[in-house]
Motif scaffolding. Structure first.
Motif, PDB file in Angstrom:
ATOM      1  N   ASP A 218       0.825  -1.205   0.000  1.00  0.00           N
ATOM      2  CA  ASP A 218       0.000   0.000   0.000  1.00  0.00           C
ATOM      3  C   ASP A 218       0.860   1.256   0.000  1.00  0.00           C
ATOM      4  N   MET A 219       2.010   1.202   0.665  1.00  0.00           N
ATOM      5  CA  MET A 219       2.908   2.352   0.662  1.00  0.00           C
ATOM      6  C   MET A 219       3.588   2.529  -0.701  1.00  0.00           C
ATOM      7  N   ALA A 220       3.922   1.421  -1.352  1.00  0.00           N
ATOM      8  CA  ALA A 220       4.515   1.511  -2.687  1.00  0.00           C
ATOM      9  C   ALA A 220       3.506   2.088  -3.673  1.00  0.00           C
ATOM     10  N   ALA A 221       2.247   1.709  -3.540  1.00  0.00           N
ATOM     11  CA  ALA A 221       1.213   2.223  -4.440  1.00  0.00           C
ATOM     12  C   ALA A 221       0.997   3.719  -4.243  1.00  0.00           C
ATOM     13  N   ALA A 222       1.007   4.165  -2.990  1.00  0.00           N
ATOM     14  CA  ALA A 222       0.826   5.592  -2.708  1.00  0.00           C
ATOM     15  C   ALA A 222       2.067   6.394  -3.068  1.00  0.00           C
ATOM     16  N   GLY A 223       3.237   5.758  -2.945  1.00  0.00           N
ATOM     17  CA  GLY A 223       4.493   6.459  -3.183  1.00  0.00           C
ATOM     18  C   GLY A 223       4.820   7.424  -2.058  1.00  0.00           C
ATOM     19  N   TYR A 224       5.978   8.035  -2.140  1.00  0.00           N
ATOM     20  CA  TYR A 224       6.388   9.070  -1.185  1.00  0.00           C
ATOM     21  C   TYR A 224       6.302   8.568   0.262  1.00  0.00           C
TER      22      TYR A 224
ATOM     23  N   ASP B 206      13.514  -1.719  -3.702  1.00  0.00           N
ATOM     24  CA  ASP B 206      12.460  -1.808  -4.697  1.00  0.00           C
ATOM     25  C   ASP B 206      12.118  -0.387  -5.136  1.00  0.00           C
ATOM     26  N   ALA B 207      11.344  -0.276  -6.206  1.00  0.00           N
ATOM     27  CA  ALA B 207      11.020   1.042  -6.767  1.00  0.00           C
ATOM     28  C   ALA B 207       9.612   1.460  -6.370  1.00  0.00           C
ATOM     29  N   TRP B 208       9.420   2.770  -6.161  1.00  0.00           N
ATOM     30  CA  TRP B 208       8.099   3.325  -5.882  1.00  0.00           C
ATOM     31  C   TRP B 208       8.111   4.816  -6.203  1.00  0.00           C
ATOM     32  N   PRO B 209       6.944   5.384  -6.524  1.00  0.00           N
ATOM     33  CA  PRO B 209       6.893   6.807  -6.889  1.00  0.00           C
ATOM     34  C   PRO B 209       7.423   7.698  -5.772  1.00  0.00           C
ATOM     35  N   GLY B 210       8.254   8.646  -6.168  1.00  0.00           N
ATOM     36  CA  GLY B 210       8.786   9.607  -5.208  1.00  0.00           C
ATOM     37  C   GLY B 210      10.106   9.230  -4.587  1.00  0.00           C
ATOM     38  N   LEU B 211      10.592   8.021  -4.840  1.00  0.00           N
ATOM     39  CA  LEU B 211      11.855   7.584  -4.229  1.00  0.00           C
ATOM     40  C   LEU B 211      12.996   8.542  -4.553  1.00  0.00           C
ATOM     41  N   GLU B 212      13.001   9.055  -5.776  1.00  0.00           N
ATOM     42  CA  GLU B 212      14.083   9.936  -6.199  1.00  0.00           C
ATOM     43  C   GLU B 212      14.115  11.243  -5.413  1.00  0.00           C
TER      44      GLU B 212
END
Length: 364
Positions: free
Chosen positions: A257-263, A282-288
């Motif tokens: 659920d955190m990976a889906a939400a990102g950040y 692993d990759a998720w939105p906002g990691l950069e």
């Protein structure tokens, strides 16, 4: 300031990341403010306490709401009252405390994606939808678009990101023998297990001559652990820096659920980077926005990416780790998070003093 905090657990880090988060943040705030932490006395945490008497705040336990009456004068006198996510019967607790709170009333959501999922089903034991507009400030472990959702969809008066952090005085590089090529620290979670299988257990089976380790509680007994994967059932926070230092790489895995939400960065990202250990994630939105891929952190898309990283020379790994450590010290230390918390609280207090605070139920 006088601060009262209700949290899932400060005394025990077994099977939860809340204790580590509170300890880092309050460890700094406690040097400048007077803090009372109230924890529901639950058998699981009572049996596994690894910080029964913190130096940075006063810790008290209550078995049920009837035992909170002696603390009412302190709650009424507090400048800030904070309730954390997953506090047992938190929604009912909010209702009881609401008439007592004279200062700022805040919620600290260390599980924001799970909270929003529960809101879609009518709420959770620890927070009901009707509670959200009550708070002057909603601190969220998740940033990005989730903050807009909290305000626009759920009526939060003000939602602000307050990410986890690392106590960089404690989490630092150590000279210890290198024991493992790749390690992972985390409580068992069904949604993280596929990632653990692909990014640690599969590489371990492919490289039987290499050494791996998984530390964390609640793993089922039927997991097929390769012979070259060491298991540590529980690793207390005091042992974390040495654990990271003993790894060539450490793995970061994110709840679905955190990976889906990102950040939604894990505290392990900041702890490992502060210790100077290279990170595979692993990759998720906002990691950069937290660490730069390829120069501060490596993204592991699958087993082959992990196998490639394990072949890196020491100098290449060291450069990556040093860059991540610099970023952590600058942006993700407990000192930095405490300053962010104080700035947000000060802004809310200034609004209240100027008469601009929004009443209950009015959206930002």
């Amino acid at each position: 300031m006088k601060i009262v905090v209700f949290g899932l657990s400060l005394s025990s880090s077994w099977g939860n990341g809340h204790a580590t988060t509170f300890r880092a943040l309050l460890g700094v705030l406690g040097k400048r403010h007077e803090i009372l932490f109230l924890e529901r006395d639950r058998p699981w945490y009572a049996a596994h306490r690894d910080l029964a008497e913190p130096e940075f705040c006063r810790l008290a336990f209550y078995r049920d709401f009837s035992e909170l009456s002696p603390f009412r004068p302190e709650i009424e006198a507090a400048d800030v009252v904070v309730i954390g996510s997953f506090v047992p019967e938190g929604a009912a607790l909010i209702g009881q405390l609401r008439p007592w709170v004279r200062g700022l009333f805040c919620f600290y959501d260390i599980d924001t994606p799970a909270t929003l999922a529960s809101m879609a089903k009518g709420g959770a034991d620890y927070l009901a939808p009707a509670c959200i507009p009550i708070f002057d400030l909603y601190f969220s472990f998740t940033g990005g678009p989730t903050l807009v959702r909290l305000e626009d969809e759920f009526g939060a008066r003000r939602a602000a990101a307050l990410y986890c952090s690392a106590d960089t005085d404690f989490y630092r590089p150590l000279r210890v023998p290198r024991c493992w090529d790749l390690g992972y620290l985390g409580t068992y979670s069904p949604d993280r297990q596929p990632g653990l299988e692909a990014l640690l257990l599969a590489p371990a089976r492919r490289l039987p001559e290499r050494r791996f380790v998984v530390a964390g509680a609640l793993y089922p007994p039927d997991i097929d652990w390769p012979a070259n994967v060491a298991r540590i059932a529980h690793l207390p926070p005091a042992a974390h820096p040495a654990f990271y230092a003993a790894q060539s790489w450490t793995l970061n895995l994110t709840r679905a659920d955190m990976a889906a939400a990102g950040y939604s960065p894990s505290v392990r990202l900041f702890e490992a980077s502060a210790c100077g250990t290279p990170i595979l994630s692993d990759a998720w939105p906002g990691l950069e926005g937290f660490f730069a891929p390829e120069s501060e952190i490596m993204i592991a898309a699958g087993t082959e990416a992990v196998l490639d990283a394990l072949s890196w020379p020491e100098t290449k790994r060291a450069r990556l780790a040093a860059s991540a450590r610099r970023r952590c010290l600058e942006c993700h230390s407990a000192m930095r998070r405490a300053a962010e918390w104080e700035a947000l609280i000060s802004a809310c207090l200034a609004e209240r003093a100027a008469g601009r605070a929004k009443p209950d139920g009015v959206r930002a």
